[in-house]
Design a protein around this motif. Structure first.
Motif, PDB file in Angstrom:
ATOM      1  N   GLY A 160       3.795  -7.695  -2.860  1.00 34.67           N
ATOM      2  CA  GLY A 160       4.366  -7.000  -4.000  1.00 34.67           C
ATOM      3  C   GLY A 160       3.627  -7.260  -5.305  1.00 34.67           C
ATOM      4  O   GLY A 160       3.471  -6.352  -6.126  1.00 34.67           O
ATOM      5  N   LEU A 161       3.142  -8.499  -5.517  1.00 35.52           N
ATOM      6  CA  LEU A 161       2.442  -8.807  -6.776  1.00 35.52           C
ATOM      7  C   LEU A 161       1.190  -7.954  -6.913  1.00 35.52           C
ATOM      8  O   LEU A 161       0.937  -7.363  -7.969  1.00 35.52           O
ATOM      9  CB  LEU A 161       2.081 -10.295  -6.844  1.00 35.52           C
ATOM     10  CG  LEU A 161       3.235 -11.274  -7.041  1.00 35.52           C
ATOM     11  CD1 LEU A 161       2.723 -12.708  -7.037  1.00 35.52           C
ATOM     12  CD2 LEU A 161       4.009 -10.981  -8.321  1.00 35.52           C
ATOM     13  N   SER A 162       0.406  -7.839  -5.821  1.00 33.71           N
ATOM     14  CA  SER A 162      -0.815  -7.019  -5.872  1.00 33.71           C
ATOM     15  C   SER A 162      -0.456  -5.559  -6.116  1.00 33.71           C
ATOM     16  O   SER A 162      -1.123  -4.865  -6.888  1.00 33.71           O
ATOM     17  CB  SER A 162      -1.589  -7.114  -4.558  1.00 33.71           C
ATOM     18  OG  SER A 162      -1.741  -8.450  -4.177  1.00 33.71           O
TER      19      SER A 162
ATOM     20  N   ASN B  31       4.124 -11.489 -15.173  1.00 28.14           N
ATOM     21  CA  ASN B  31       2.701 -11.384 -15.514  1.00 28.14           C
ATOM     22  C   ASN B  31       2.019 -10.256 -14.747  1.00 28.14           C
ATOM     23  O   ASN B  31       1.120  -9.596 -15.263  1.00 28.14           O
ATOM     24  CB  ASN B  31       1.972 -12.700 -15.221  1.00 28.14           C
ATOM     25  CG  ASN B  31       2.364 -13.797 -16.197  1.00 28.14           C
ATOM     26  OD1 ASN B  31       3.023 -13.529 -17.210  1.00 28.14           O
ATOM     27  ND2 ASN B  31       1.997 -15.031 -15.885  1.00 28.14           N
ATOM     28  N   ALA B  32       2.451 -10.045 -13.493  1.00 23.31           N
ATOM     29  CA  ALA B  32       1.837  -8.975 -12.697  1.00 23.31           C
ATOM     30  C   ALA B  32       2.215  -7.602 -13.257  1.00 23.31           C
ATOM     31  O   ALA B  32       1.523  -6.618 -13.015  1.00 23.31           O
ATOM     32  CB  ALA B  32       2.287  -9.094 -11.241  1.00 23.31           C
TER      33      ALA B  32
ATOM     34  N   LEU C  76      -1.615  -3.098  -9.263  1.00 28.87           N
ATOM     35  CA  LEU C  76      -2.345  -1.839  -9.076  1.00 28.87           C
ATOM     36  C   LEU C  76      -1.562  -0.652  -9.635  1.00 28.87           C
ATOM     37  O   LEU C  76      -2.148   0.271 -10.200  1.00 28.87           O
ATOM     38  CB  LEU C  76      -2.665  -1.631  -7.589  1.00 28.87           C
ATOM     39  CG  LEU C  76      -3.772  -2.565  -7.078  1.00 28.87           C
ATOM     40  CD1 LEU C  76      -3.876  -2.515  -5.559  1.00 28.87           C
ATOM     41  CD2 LEU C  76      -5.117  -2.183  -7.708  1.00 28.87           C
ATOM     42  N   ILE C  77      -0.246  -0.684  -9.472  1.00 24.35           N
ATOM     43  CA  ILE C  77       0.574   0.407 -10.026  1.00 24.35           C
ATOM     44  C   ILE C  77       0.433   0.441 -11.548  1.00 24.35           C
ATOM     45  O   ILE C  77       0.300   1.510 -12.153  1.00 24.35           O
ATOM     46  CB  ILE C  77       2.060   0.220  -9.613  1.00 24.35           C
ATOM     47  CG1 ILE C  77       2.228   0.596  -8.137  1.00 24.35           C
ATOM     48  CG2 ILE C  77       2.989   1.065 -10.500  1.00 24.35           C
ATOM     49  CD1 ILE C  77       3.587   0.256  -7.554  1.00 24.35           C
TER      50      ILE C  77
ATOM     51  N   GLU D 268       0.824  -1.217   0.000  1.00 23.26           N
ATOM     52  CA  GLU D 268       0.000   0.000   0.000  1.00 23.26           C
ATOM     53  C   GLU D 268       0.852   1.259   0.000  1.00 23.26           C
ATOM     54  O   GLU D 268       0.601   2.203  -0.747  1.00 23.26           O
ATOM     55  CB  GLU D 268      -0.911   0.012   1.239  1.00 23.26           C
ATOM     56  CG  GLU D 268      -2.163  -0.816   1.063  1.00 23.26           C
ATOM     57  CD  GLU D 268      -2.971  -0.862   2.368  1.00 23.26           C
ATOM     58  OE1 GLU D 268      -3.856  -1.718   2.441  1.00 23.26           O
ATOM     59  OE2 GLU D 268      -2.690  -0.063   3.289  1.00 23.26           O
ATOM     60  N   GLU D 269       1.877   1.246   0.873  1.00 24.66           N
ATOM     61  CA  GLU D 269       2.779   2.404   0.912  1.00 24.66           C
ATOM     62  C   GLU D 269       3.490   2.578  -0.419  1.00 24.66           C
ATOM     63  O   GLU D 269       3.732   3.702  -0.870  1.00 24.66           O
ATOM     64  CB  GLU D 269       3.830   2.227   2.020  1.00 24.66           C
ATOM     65  CG  GLU D 269       3.323   2.521   3.411  1.00 24.66           C
ATOM     66  CD  GLU D 269       4.417   2.355   4.464  1.00 24.66           C
ATOM     67  OE1 GLU D 269       4.049   2.133   5.618  1.00 24.66           O
ATOM     68  OE2 GLU D 269       5.637   2.440   4.133  1.00 24.66           O
ATOM     69  N   ALA D 270       3.820   1.460  -1.049  1.00 24.44           N
ATOM     70  CA  ALA D 270       4.522   1.528  -2.339  1.00 24.44           C
ATOM     71  C   ALA D 270       3.650   2.241  -3.369  1.00 24.44           C
ATOM     72  O   ALA D 270       4.144   3.072  -4.138  1.00 24.44           O
ATOM     73  CB  ALA D 270       4.884   0.124  -2.810  1.00 24.44           C
ATOM     74  N   ILE D 271       2.358   1.938  -3.373  1.00 16.46           N
ATOM     75  CA  ILE D 271       1.454   2.581  -4.333  1.00 16.46           C
ATOM     76  C   ILE D 271       1.345   4.076  -4.027  1.00 16.46           C
ATOM     77  O   ILE D 271       1.484   4.924  -4.915  1.00 16.46           O
ATOM     78  CB  ILE D 271       0.066   1.913  -4.280  1.00 16.46           C
ATOM     79  CG1 ILE D 271       0.184   0.471  -4.787  1.00 16.46           C
ATOM     80  CG2 ILE D 271      -0.938   2.691  -5.120  1.00 16.46           C
ATOM     81  CD1 ILE D 271      -1.061  -0.356  -4.558  1.00 16.46           C
ATOM     82  N   THR D 272       1.140   4.395  -2.746  1.00 16.47           N
ATOM     83  CA  THR D 272       1.008   5.798  -2.361  1.00 16.47           C
ATOM     84  C   THR D 272       2.252   6.592  -2.733  1.00 16.47           C
ATOM     85  O   THR D 272       2.171   7.668  -3.336  1.00 16.47           O
ATOM     86  CB  THR D 272       0.771   5.914  -0.837  1.00 16.47           C
ATOM     87  OG1 THR D 272      -0.318   5.066  -0.501  1.00 16.47           O
ATOM     88  CG2 THR D 272       0.468   7.335  -0.431  1.00 16.47           C
TER      89      THR D 272
END
Ligand code: MN
Length: 251
Positions: free
Chosen positions: A190-192, A225-226, A196-197, A165-169
């Motif tokens: 990390g895959l999720s 793939n992710a 999302l990124i 989550e922090e990575a996305i933010t």
């Protein structure tokens, strides 16, 4: 805190003192004053020796190595300071750290010391001269500090996220030039986070290198793939990682 029973009081006092020794010296004294169990006079000299814990009813409730105070003493002395202790059994203790305080700085030093801290770069404008910004998304403190030290020494700027989550933010707010993404992380793996990124058009092209302890071919494929560009398995070889980062940033 360990040696002050419930209902006691612990005070931290910081003050400037002048000591008349060979010549007047300016010191800063940090004093930690408690209303704890106190220390008998015969035990005070033992207290700053390594691996010695004074035996007493309250002490025995707590584990410890007996290293804390001896480390404090050595560190303070390396700074040219002194540790002190006054104590009375059943009343409390006062531990002091006196550090020499230089008050007559040459003006150049003061100028440097109060120079304004530069603002972090605005995410909207990309400064072409600034070094590349790498986001490290990793939950293991030891890995974070190893990667940060190594990459900073190689001229990169680093920001750290400790879960997906922090990575996305942080990706959204800082637009890093490259992302190192650990796969196994709490809250969001990390895959999720990679998936999302990649859904965000502003972030879709940022190179992502997946870092993982998994080392099967199928795991590699899962990362790709992710949406990861590349994959490095742990333990990470720093030089190989550095070369991989460079190949993305200077194609
Ligand atoms: Mn992890």
């Amino acid at each position: 805190m360990k040696f002050t029973p419930t209902g006691g009081r612990i005070t931290l006092e910081v003050k400037h003192i002048e000591l008349q020794q060979m010549h007047t010296q300016s010191w800063i004294r940090f004093a930690v004053i408690d209303t704890g169990i106190g220390i008998a006079p015969e035990n005070i000299p033992k207290l700053f020796q390594p691996f010695i814990q004074i035996d007493g009813a309250l002490n025995r409730q707590y584990a410890g190595t007996g290293l804390g105070l001896s480390l404090v003493k050595r560190m303070v002395e390396l700074h040219g300071g002194l540790v002190g202790l006054t104590s009375e059994l059943g009343i409390g203790s006062c531990f002091t750290i006196d550090l020499p305080c230089i008050t007559d700085f040459p003006s150049a030093i003061i100028h440097d010391a109060i120079a304004p801290i530069s603002e972090p770069p605005a995410s909207a404008s990309v400064n072409i001269n600034s070094s590349p910004l790498v986001l490290i998304a990793e939950d293991n403190e030891a890995n974070i500090s190893t990667l940060t030290d190594y990459l900073e020494a190689n001229g990169y700027r680093i920001i750290v996220a400790m879960n997906g989550e922090e990575a996305i933010t942080l990706s959204e707010t800082h637009q890093p030039d490259l992302i190192l993404m650990d796969i196994q992380m709490p809250f969001m793996d990390g895959l999720s986070a990679i998936k999302l990124i990649r859904l965000n058009p502003n972030l879709a092209d940022i190179p992502i290198i997946a870092l993982t302890a998994l080392a099967m071919d199928s795991d590699r494929q899962k990362c790709i793939n992710a949406g990861a560009n590349e994959y490095i398995s742990k333990p990470i070889k720093l030089k190989a990682l550095s070369q991989m980062i460079q190949s993305f940033l200077n194609p």
